[in-house]
Design a protein around this motif. Sequence first.
Motif, PDB file in Angstrom:
ATOM      1  N   VAL A   1       0.857  -1.181   0.000  1.00 59.88           N
ATOM      2  CA  VAL A   1       0.000   0.000   0.000  1.00 59.88           C
ATOM      3  C   VAL A   1       0.892   1.229   0.000  1.00 59.88           C
ATOM      4  CG1 VAL A   1      -1.747   1.277   1.283  1.00 59.88           C
ATOM      5  CG2 VAL A   1      -1.833  -1.206   1.237  1.00 59.88           C
ATOM      6  N   THR A   2       0.590   2.187  -0.851  1.00 59.62           N
ATOM      7  CA  THR A   2       1.325   3.447  -0.880  1.00 59.62           C
ATOM      8  C   THR A   2       0.578   4.463  -0.039  1.00 59.62           C
ATOM      9  OG1 THR A   2       2.150   2.998  -3.099  1.00 59.62           O
ATOM     10  CG2 THR A   2       2.217   5.280  -2.370  1.00 59.62           C
ATOM     11  N   TRP A   3       1.327   5.162   0.801  1.00 60.48           N
ATOM     12  CA  TRP A   3       0.735   6.156   1.703  1.00 60.48           C
ATOM     13  C   TRP A   3       1.170   7.556   1.311  1.00 60.48           C
ATOM     14  CZ3 TRP A   3      -2.878   4.853   5.175  1.00 60.48           C
ATOM     15  CH2 TRP A   3      -2.981   3.510   5.521  1.00 60.48           C
ATOM     16  N   ARG A   4       0.218   8.480   1.280  1.00 59.75           N
ATOM     17  CA  ARG A   4       0.500   9.908   1.101  1.00 59.75           C
ATOM     18  C   ARG A   4      -0.038  10.645   2.309  1.00 59.75           C
ATOM     19  NH1 ARG A   4      -2.051  13.035  -2.266  1.00 59.75           N
ATOM     20  NH2 ARG A   4      -3.859  11.708  -2.436  1.00 59.75           N
ATOM     21  N   CYS A   5       0.640  11.701   2.666  1.00 60.92           N
ATOM     22  CA  CYS A   5       0.192  12.548   3.769  1.00 60.92           C
ATOM     23  C   CYS A   5       0.045  13.973   3.236  1.00 60.92           C
ATOM     24  CB  CYS A   5       1.193  12.480   4.920  1.00 60.92           C
ATOM     25  SG  CYS A   5       0.665  13.378   6.366  1.00 60.92           S
ATOM     26  N   PRO A   6      -1.130  14.300   2.678  1.00 67.25           N
ATOM     27  CA  PRO A   6      -1.315  15.616   2.060  1.00 67.25           C
ATOM     28  C   PRO A   6      -1.401  16.764   3.070  1.00 67.25           C
ATOM     29  CG  PRO A   6      -3.358  14.405   1.995  1.00 67.25           C
ATOM     30  CD  PRO A   6      -2.310  13.472   2.548  1.00 67.25           C
ATOM     31  N   GLN A   7      -1.722  16.439   4.312  1.00 71.23           N
ATOM     32  CA  GLN A   7      -1.767  17.457   5.366  1.00 71.23           C
ATOM     33  C   GLN A   7      -1.580  16.748   6.704  1.00 71.23           C
ATOM     34  OE1 GLN A   7      -5.770  18.899   4.622  1.00 71.23           O
ATOM     35  NE2 GLN A   7      -6.490  17.964   6.496  1.00 71.23           N
ATOM     36  N   ALA A   8      -1.198  17.490   7.698  1.00 72.92           N
ATOM     37  CA  ALA A   8      -0.979  16.926   9.023  1.00 72.92           C
ATOM     38  C   ALA A   8      -2.255  16.247   9.520  1.00 72.92           C
ATOM     39  CB  ALA A   8      -0.548  18.013  10.000  1.00 72.92           C
ATOM     40  N   GLY A   9      -2.107  15.014   9.988  1.00 67.83           N
ATOM     41  CA  GLY A   9      -3.240  14.292  10.553  1.00 67.83           C
ATOM     42  C   GLY A   9      -4.084  13.537   9.552  1.00 67.83           C
ATOM     43  N   LEU A  10      -3.667  13.460   8.283  1.00 62.04           N
ATOM     44  CA  LEU A  10      -4.433  12.753   7.262  1.00 62.04           C
ATOM     45  C   LEU A  10      -3.493  11.932   6.392  1.00 62.04           C
ATOM     46  CD1 LEU A  10      -7.156  12.258   5.789  1.00 62.04           C
ATOM     47  CD2 LEU A  10      -6.562  14.205   4.336  1.00 62.04           C
ATOM     48  N   TRP A  11      -3.765  10.624   6.292  1.00 61.51           N
ATOM     49  CA  TRP A  11      -2.968   9.730   5.456  1.00 61.51           C
ATOM     50  C   TRP A  11      -3.911   9.050   4.477  1.00 61.51           C
ATOM     51  CZ3 TRP A  11      -2.417  10.700  10.508  1.00 61.51           C
ATOM     52  CH2 TRP A  11      -1.178  11.138  10.949  1.00 61.51           C
ATOM     53  N   ILE A  12      -3.525   9.019   3.214  1.00 60.76           N
ATOM     54  CA  ILE A  12      -4.329   8.414   2.156  1.00 60.76           C
ATOM     55  C   ILE A  12      -3.583   7.199   1.626  1.00 60.76           C
ATOM     56  CG2 ILE A  12      -5.371   8.753  -0.116  1.00 60.76           C
ATOM     57  CD1 ILE A  12      -5.457  11.768   0.580  1.00 60.76           C
ATOM     58  N   ALA A  13      -4.285   6.070   1.569  1.00 63.44           N
ATOM     59  CA  ALA A  13      -3.695   4.823   1.096  1.00 63.44           C
ATOM     60  C   ALA A  13      -4.162   4.520  -0.322  1.00 63.44           C
ATOM     61  CB  ALA A  13      -4.086   3.675   2.012  1.00 63.44           C
ATOM     62  N   THR A  14      -3.223   4.062  -1.131  1.00 67.34           N
ATOM     63  CA  THR A  14      -3.517   3.631  -2.496  1.00 67.34           C
ATOM     64  C   THR A  14      -2.973   2.222  -2.663  1.00 67.34           C
ATOM     65  OG1 THR A  14      -3.266   5.896  -3.256  1.00 67.34           O
ATOM     66  CG2 THR A  14      -3.218   4.188  -4.936  1.00 67.34           C
ATOM     67  N   GLY A  15      -3.776   1.330  -3.231  1.00 64.86           N
ATOM     68  CA  GLY A  15      -3.346  -0.047  -3.451  1.00 64.86           C
ATOM     69  C   GLY A  15      -2.356  -0.147  -4.595  1.00 64.86           C
ATOM     70  N   THR A  16      -1.764  -1.312  -4.757  1.00 63.16           N
ATOM     71  CA  THR A  16      -0.786  -1.524  -5.816  1.00 63.16           C
ATOM     72  C   THR A  16      -1.400  -1.390  -7.202  1.00 63.16           C
ATOM     73  OG1 THR A  16      -1.162  -3.910  -5.668  1.00 63.16           O
ATOM     74  CG2 THR A  16       0.698  -3.006  -4.425  1.00 63.16           C
ATOM     75  N   ASP A  17      -2.728  -1.519  -7.275  1.00 62.67           N
ATOM     76  CA  ASP A  17      -3.416  -1.371  -8.556  1.00 62.67           C
ATOM     77  C   ASP A  17      -3.725   0.092  -8.881  1.00 62.67           C
ATOM     78  OD1 ASP A  17      -5.327  -0.867  -6.642  1.00 62.67           O
ATOM     79  OD2 ASP A  17      -6.718  -2.429  -7.319  1.00 62.67           O
ATOM     80  N   GLY A  18      -3.325   1.003  -7.970  1.00 64.26           N
ATOM     81  CA  GLY A  18      -3.544   2.424  -8.187  1.00 64.26           C
ATOM     82  C   GLY A  18      -4.886   2.943  -7.702  1.00 64.26           C
TER      83      GLY A  18
END
Length: 79
Positions: free
Chosen positions: A17-34
Motif C-alpha cells: 500500500v502506498t501512503w500519502r500525507c497531504p496534510q498533518a493528521g491525514l494519510w491516504i492509502a492507495t493499493g498496488t493497482d492504483g
Amino acid sequence: MTTTATRTTATRAAEGVTWRCPQAGLWIATGTDGRPAGIVSERWRRGFVVTACTGHDLGTFATLDEARGALAAQAVEGR
C-alpha cells in the motif's frame, strides 16, 4: 501525540500500500493497482480513525502503525 508531516510525503508499506500525507493528521492509502484503499485521520486525544474506500468505518486505533496496518490488511483482503 503530535504528528507532523510533509505535504507530499509518500511511502510504500510492506503490505503493498502506498501512503500519502497531504496534510498533518491525514494519510491516504492507495493499493498496488492504483485504486484508493482508504484514509487514516488523526483525532486528537482519541487515536486514529480508519475509513475504507467503500466508506466503511474500520475502527479507531491507538497508534498510527496499528491504523495503517488495519487498512492495509483490509485492502489486501478486498482484492
